[in-house]
Write an enzyme that holds these catalytic residues in place. Structure first.
Site, short mmCIF file in Angstrom:
data_model
loop_
_atom_site.label_atom_id
_atom_site.label_comp_id
_atom_site.label_asym_id
_atom_site.label_seq_id
_atom_site.Cartn_x
_atom_site.Cartn_y
_atom_site.Cartn_z
N GLU A 184 19.10 14.76 -11.97
CA GLU A 184 20.09 14.44 -10.95
C GLU A 184 21.26 15.41 -10.87
OE1 GLU A 184 20.06 11.89 -8.68
OE2 GLU A 184 18.02 11.40 -9.31
N SER B 64 10.29 -50.52 -11.87
CA SER B 64 10.12 -51.20 -13.16
C SER B 64 10.63 -50.40 -14.36
CB SER B 64 8.64 -51.50 -13.39
OG SER B 64 8.16 -52.24 -12.30
#
Lengths: 774, 168
Positions: free
Chosen positions: A198, A478
């Site tokens: 780079e 239940s």
């Protein structure tokens, strides 16, 4: 006046060109010079002011931002010790999930090798909650499905942990996620490689490089593609830190000025480290992956330090175009660029010819997809977030680099998620329901500590959506009944005492009379308490609840769940009360733990980046039920599985307890079940609340069966097993297994219990022994 | 056993009283279920019925537990309750039903001044220890220490008297 004259004379003077002809150019030049100088000074001052302004703002931003790191969240580490139930194969799999690779030489941390029945591991260093553990080599010896012993160079090791898996991070809403690396954690191949690819003059330029631009221009021109960029690493850093993506002259100039300032202000090492931590390397959903630390985890599921040359080259290749060179989507393109980079590495002497040859031959080696490996569990993360909400501001979680240790067991989580997805599909097929119409939630916790080991908020685990486990409040049916039976037991009733399963009509002071029905529309008359619960008889439960008093049941429920029920009517007794799966987990925690309300929790501790504890979240429990009553209820819930509504489960007789629940018109299907060590709550239903046709037994219980299939059952213990009495399931009369279908229950005064006609039962051995001393 | 030796030292009366002297005996009432004390002292010793893991497994699990208990005790002796709690919780995550660990965790919280947490952890130790006489004694004595720290000296002494016959 004098002033004016002077001016006039000056004017006159200028109007006398002939005599002072030779002086004219000098005066013009001087004026121009003055003007230029003035203008120049003005511009210079302006530029200087602007530069000072830029300097101030970027220097402070740069310094401040270096510490903006999202909190990282860890699962529970896997504990290895002699006796631990894990096979060599399973441990190898666990190591692979953590990104360990097979290496016959065990050269670096993060590797393992197998030798006969032994697994050698080079463990990575890790900062655990209470202390740091350095990298070390261990040998794990196996016997069948468990660990026999663990040794290292110094002898036997009583216990040791794998480092925990990273399961997420609290990146802020703008999505930047990163893992910060210090300069000494950056491999030299990465820093040198970055310069090589780079910015070749990085060490010498002033933040900006004219020769760099020319070279890039030349390289790109001669190769015919955009291989090199002209921006220095510093300029790229500036772009990423401070600027947007517009391509204007003004922006470019600003970028250059900022780069020069940064370069003057900070060392090259600081800038390179900042670049390595900052640069954008990929996107997954709204999560933006920044920096090489996280990039290594995201693409390779390993720490950066363990990456090989080809993997480093792949990461560097992504910089130029995280979307264009995306290794997941464009593997061929990514690999070609990686190989060009490897060649440059070799040309610049960063890697040897041999390394180049082996690296070029490697496949890309990235994980299967962006979501695996760095596995993220959004539903569990919601729970972590809610646990932390009272202690930390969102901004702290987003920026302080905290490390959050949680209770999640990744294997348990994946087992639970798979069970949910698989069984819902099966049920839809079996019952010819619309595909994908069912939804579900499931939570698995430790019965004693309340640690949440798995949490599933919907049938698609990786999708961050509505979390049903925490937020879907549905009538529990239940599932509420055990509270009624517990209150009866606490009021001195025995499991063998009779209750009436008969029609009942309750007329409130205001409102309509209420006549509950049994699920099958029938009524059994008198039956023992345990059977009324096992077969989930509505009428018997309402009769029992009303005889105790609704108020007492309400109080008990609030006590066990730290939440007052909203429904003030008797229909509460049958579960006409919407609650979340998490609340149900809390309720059943009382029954599964031997009588302790155990706060379900997801966070164990939070550490700062230096490893110092910031907060510890200890076990939270409170005794709510006397041990004997808790044991009696647990026994009754075991009978629910063995003989009642849970009996269809393949694990019904395996020493598990549980309860099914179904809301009106089969809209909600529930199951809560536990063995000695795991408590699980499952809900199945539809998001639009339409009926599904499923009962607790045909929906949620099937999901639980599949979850349970994934591990060995730890059967419930009966501490006072010798005090249990055989009674007939149908009638609750004393009997034995040769003359009736019996169950074992605790009965406080057995002498008062009638014997089933035809069953010949003498006094028990225990009673006889007792008789000798009376 | 390494940890046992250290534990006995921890439970000596002078040590515990020294600690109490430093605590304000304000007391803190609890509205939860008290463990049924009368049942315990009358109950005949019950044979162990736990048989879930094979012998090798059980023995070696405790090697890991012993190690963590020893580390926790070292931290307690260094007056570092926070680290001791971390070690003990880690041990409990490995063997969640081990009453010895819960009793020791209760002690660590007690020394750290978290009386209500200590009380609940001691209750947990009692609830889990009903099948082993020695462990039950340890759990009850820890509970007595908590009670004393809470200002309920009469109950503490009552519990200690009940278990004095176990003391060597």
């Amino acid at each position: 006046m004098a002033k004016r004259r002077t001016i006039l004379s000056a004017r006159r003077a200028t109007k006398r060109p002939a005599k002072r002809g030779q002086k004219k150019p000098r005066s013009w030049a001087f004026g121009l010079l003055k003007l230029t100088f003035g203008f120049g000074l003005f511009v210079a001052l302006g530029v200087l002011g602007y530069l000072i302004f830029l300097d101030r703002s970027i220097t402070s931003t740069f310094e401040g931002r270096r510490w903006s790191v999202p909190a990282q969240v860890f699962a529970q580490p896997l504990e290895l010790h002699a006796g631990a139930q894990i096979s060599r194969w399973a441990l190898t799999r666990e190591l692979s999930r953590l990104g360990y690779s097979n290496d016959a030489n065990l050269t670096t941390p993060g590797t393992f090798k197998t030798q006969n029945s032994e697994l050698q591991i080079f463990l990575r260093p890790f900062q655990f909650m209470e202390r740091a553990r350095g990298a070390q080599r261990i040998s794990v010896h196996f016997a069948d499905t468990h660990i026999q012993r663990i040794t290292n160079g110094n002898g036997e090791v009583p216990l040791i942990r794998l480092e925990p898996a990273i399961i997420g991070s609290f990146f802020p809403s703008h999505g930047e996620d990163r893992l910060i690396l210090t300069p000494d954690q950056v491999p030299s191949l990465l820093s040198e490689g970055l310069k090589s690819i780079e910015d070749r003059n990085f060490d010498t330029h002033i933040g900006f490089s004219a020769t760099g631009i020319l070279r890039a221009f030349w390289v790109n021109l001669s190769s015919g593609e955009r291989q090199q960029g002209g921006s220095t690493l510093t300029q790229q850093l500036v772009k990423s830190y401070f600027l947007d993506n517009r391509r204007t002259i003004e922006r470019k100039l600003k970028e250059v000025a900022m780069a020069i300032i940064l370069d003057a202000r900070f060392s090259k090492e600081d800038l390179l480290t900042a670049y390595i931590n900052e640069i954008f390397l990929g996107q997954h959903g709204n999560r933006a992956v920044h920096g090489f630390g996280l990039g290594a985890q995201f693409y390779f599921n390993k720490p950066l330090a363990e990456l090989k040359a080809d993997e480093i080259a792949t990461l560097i290749s992504v910089i130029r175009g995280p979307s264009y060179y995306n290794p997941f989507r464009h593997p061929q393109r990514a690999r070609e660029r990686r190989n060009r980079i490897l060649n440059t590495f070799a040309r610049d002497g960063l890697i040897s010819g041999q390394t180049l040859a082996t690296s070029l031959a490697q496949p890309l080696g990235v994980v299967d997809g962006p979501s695996s490996g760095g596995a993220y569990y959004p539903a569990f993360m919601d729970m972590v977030r809610s646990d932390l909400r009272d202690f930390y501001a969102q901004s702290d979680l987003n920026s302080k680099g905290l490390r959050v240790f949680t209770t999640l067991k990744p294997r348990e989580q994946e087992n639970t998620q798979q069970a949910v997805s698989h069984v819902l599909g099966q049920i839809e097929l079996d019952r010819r329901l619309t595909a994908k119409s069912l939804q579900a939630a499931a939570i698995v916790a430790d019965t004693q500590t309340g640690d949440i080991q798995a949490l599933v908020g919907g049938r698609q685990g990786r999708i961050d959506g509505f979390n049903r486990a925490l937020n879907a409040e549905r009538p529990v049916g239940s599932l509420i009944k055990p509270v009624v039976y517990l209150t009866a037991i606490e009021n001195g009733m025995s499991l063998a005492d009779p209750v009436k399963d008969e029609p009942i009509t309750l007329t409130p002071k205001f409102g309509e009379p209420w006549s509950p029905k049994n699920f099958d529309g029938q009524f059994y008359g008198e039956l023992p308490l345990f059977r009324a619960l096992a077969q989930s008889r509505n009428l018997a439960t309402v009769q029992l609840g009303m005889s105790i008093g609704l108020e007492q049941i309400q109080t008990r429920l609030s006590n066990l769940t730290t939440r007052a029920p909203k429904n003030p009517y008797p229909s509460l007794l049958l579960g006409a009360e919407p609650l979340s799966p998490l609340k149900m987990l809390e309720l059943y925690g009382n029954f599964a733990s031997g009588g302790f309300r155990t706060h379900p929790k997801a966070v164990i501790a939070v550490l700062d980046p230096e490893g110092q504890p910031v907060s510890h979240h200890p076990f939270e429990l409170e005794q709510t039920i006397a041990p004997n009553d808790a044991a009696t209820l647990a026994r009754a819930l075991e009978i629910v599985m063995a003989k009642g509504t849970g009996r269809s489960s393949p694990y019904a007789q395996a020493g598990v307890a549980g309860k099914t629940g179904t809301s009106n018109d089969n809209r909600d299907s529930w199951f809560a079940g536990f063995d000695n060590s795991r408590l699980t709550v499952v809900w199945v239903g539809r998001d639009d609340n339409e009926p599904t046709g499923l009962t607790g037994g045909s929906g949620a219980l099937r999901v639980w069966n599949e979850i349970t299939h994934g591990h060995t059952i730890d059967p419930l213990i009966h501490v006072h097993a010798d005090e249990l009495l055989e009674v007939e399931f149908q009638t609750g009369l004393r009997a034995h297994k040769d003359c009736a279908d019996v169950v074992l229950i605790p009965v406080p005064s057995p002498q008062n219990l009638a014997i089933k006609p035809g069953c010949n039962i003498g006094p028990s051995m225990r009673q006889r022994v007792k008789g000798w001393f009376d | 056993m390494l940890s046992r030796k250290k534990q006995n030292k921890r439970f000596t009366v002078p040590f515990v009283f020294l600690f109490f002297a430093s605590l304000a005996l304000g007391g803190c009432s609890s509205n939860t279920v008290a463990p049924p004390i009368s049942e315990v002292s009358d109950r005949a010793p019950i044979e162990r019925t736990i048989a879930t893991e094979d012998a090798t497994n059980q023995a070696s699990t405790s090697a890991a537990t012993v190690e963590l208990l020893a580390q926790a005790n070292d931290s307690l002796e260094a007056n570092d309750q926070a680290t001791a709690i971390t070690y003990l919780e880690r041990a409990i995550r490995i063997t969640p039903r081990n009453p010895e660990l819960w009793a020791q965790l209760a002690l660590a919280h007690l020394l750290d001044g978290n009386l209500s947490v200590a009380e609940q952890h001691a209750r947990k130790a009692i609830a889990l220890s009903s099948s082993d006489e020695t462990l039950e004694q340890q759990a009850w004595l820890t509970f007595a220490d908590v009670r004393e720290a809470q200002g309920n000296r009469t109950e503490a002494q009552g519990i200690r008297r009940r278990f004095s016959r176990f003391r060597g």
